[in-house]
Design an enzyme around this catalytic site. Structure first.
Site, PDB file in Angstrom:
ATOM      1  N   GLY A  53      11.540  78.209 154.017  1.00 10.66           N
ATOM      2  CA  GLY A  53      11.352  79.279 153.027  1.00 10.66           C
ATOM      3  C   GLY A  53      11.170  80.622 153.704  1.00 10.66           C
ATOM      4  N   ASN A 109       6.449  76.346 154.909  1.00  9.43           N
ATOM      5  CA  ASN A 109       6.071  77.392 153.952  1.00  9.43           C
ATOM      6  C   ASN A 109       6.800  77.278 152.612  1.00  9.43           C
ATOM      7  OD1 ASN A 109       5.344  80.348 153.167  1.00  9.43           O
ATOM      8  ND2 ASN A 109       7.584  80.319 153.216  1.00  9.43           N
ATOM      9  N   TYR A 129       1.422  71.920 140.885  1.00  6.67           N
ATOM     10  CA  TYR A 129       1.274  72.749 142.099  1.00  6.67           C
ATOM     11  C   TYR A 129      -0.041  72.423 142.815  1.00  6.67           C
ATOM     12  CZ  TYR A 129       1.378  77.223 144.735  1.00  6.67           C
ATOM     13  OH  TYR A 129       1.389  78.194 145.705  1.00  6.67           O
ATOM     14  N   LYS A 160      -0.299  70.918 146.640  1.00  6.02           N
ATOM     15  CA  LYS A 160      -1.009  71.612 147.721  1.00  6.02           C
ATOM     16  C   LYS A 160      -2.225  70.805 148.191  1.00  6.02           C
ATOM     17  CE  LYS A 160       1.724  75.251 147.839  1.00  6.02           C
ATOM     18  NZ  LYS A 160       2.699  75.400 148.925  1.00  6.02           N
TER      19      LYS A 160
END
Ligand code: NAP
Length: 242
Positions: free
Chosen positions: A8, A88, A153, A157
């Site tokens: 990314g 990333n 999300y 994470k």
């Protein structure tokens, strides 16, 4: 040649990390998913630091693509060593869980968590053989505290934080460190459209952070000087959570 791979790397935080690690003289491997124009801009910014880079277009969440593009690059460049890996790449697809489609659940986990697995597995072998490596995973405040509307999300994470701590212990003996950085609100395409003024009021520093501020922390954890830090999660959030 010493290389740093940033997934990314075409935009936002990833681009700032590419530029910061280029300043340290690394040849930068810039991964991206589809935005070639943005990736070329990153490459130009890397060259302005006096080093060079290579564009590697693949979807980190697609194992076949990772093996075909990154695996082929590694096989064809046995004289080059990937010393630094920054996982990333990530996306958000916010929605309350009861409305969330399976596709939205999977796409977010694919990019952050499966992507970490596919890419790290390929790069780690070289680091273990050379007995040196720095891996930095981009997590988030959401992975530490959980954010409503971001169950996918937050799970991705939080999973990556667990993977960071576990892998750190597996590879410590070989001088490979594995850490994570957890940004709060950072001004990039990902946060465009969020009510910045309202959200900044919740941040003790009263503002969003910049991609460069995150890149500085990544550069430290990627440096030789950070040799006794592993399995750590560094918050970069203006005091919002620590
Ligand atoms: P961004 O500006 O939206 O940029 C996302 C980058 O990831 C782009 O380079 C994009 O490539 C790439 N990407 C997305 N999915 C990919 C995939 N499947 N395979 C390969 N590349 C992929 O995002 P950002 O704000 O810089 O975020 C970077 C990381 O920081 C993410 O992991 C994000 O979760 C994390 N983070 C961000 C914030 C924040 O406030 N911005 C806060 C906490 C954590 P293309 O250009 O080709 O699309």
């Amino acid at each position: 040649m010493k290389c740093a791979l940033i997934t990314g790397g075409s935009r936002g935080i990833g681009r700032a990390v590419c530029v910061r690690l280029a300043e340290q003289g690394y040849h930068i491997l810039i991964n991206y998913k589809g935005n070639t124009a943005a990736a070329e801009e990153t490459l130009e910014a890397v060259r302005q630091q006096g080093t060079d880079g290579t564009l590697l277009k693949f979807d980190v969440g697609n194992e076949t693509e990772v093996n075909e593009v990154l695996g082929a690059w590694i096989d064809a460049n046995k004289d080059k060593q990937i010393e630094v890996l920054v996982n990333n790449a990530g996306i958000r697809e916010d929605m309350l869980l009861f409305q969330m489609s399976t596709e939205k659940w999977k796409s977010v986990l694919d990019a952050s968590l499966d992507g970490f697995f596919y890419v790290t597995k390929l790069v780690l072998t070289g680091m273990l053989m050379k007995r040196y490596g720095r891996i930095v995973n981009m997590v988030s405040l959401s992975g530490l505290k959980g954010t409503p509307g971001q169950v996918n999300y937050s799970a991705a994470k939080a999973g990556l934080i667990g993977a960071t701590k576990a892998l750190a212990q597996e590879v410590a003996k070989r001088n490979v460190t594995v850490n994570a950085v957890a940004p709060g609100f950072i001004r990039t395409d990902m946060t465009e459209g969020l009510p910045e003024k309202e959200l900044s009021a919740m941040v003790p520093m009263q503002r969003f952070g910049t991609a460069e501020e995150v890149a500085e922390a990544v550069a430290f954890l990627s440096s030789k000087g950070a040799s006794y830090i592993t399995g750590e999660v560094l918050n970069i959030n203006g005091g919002l959570y620590s």
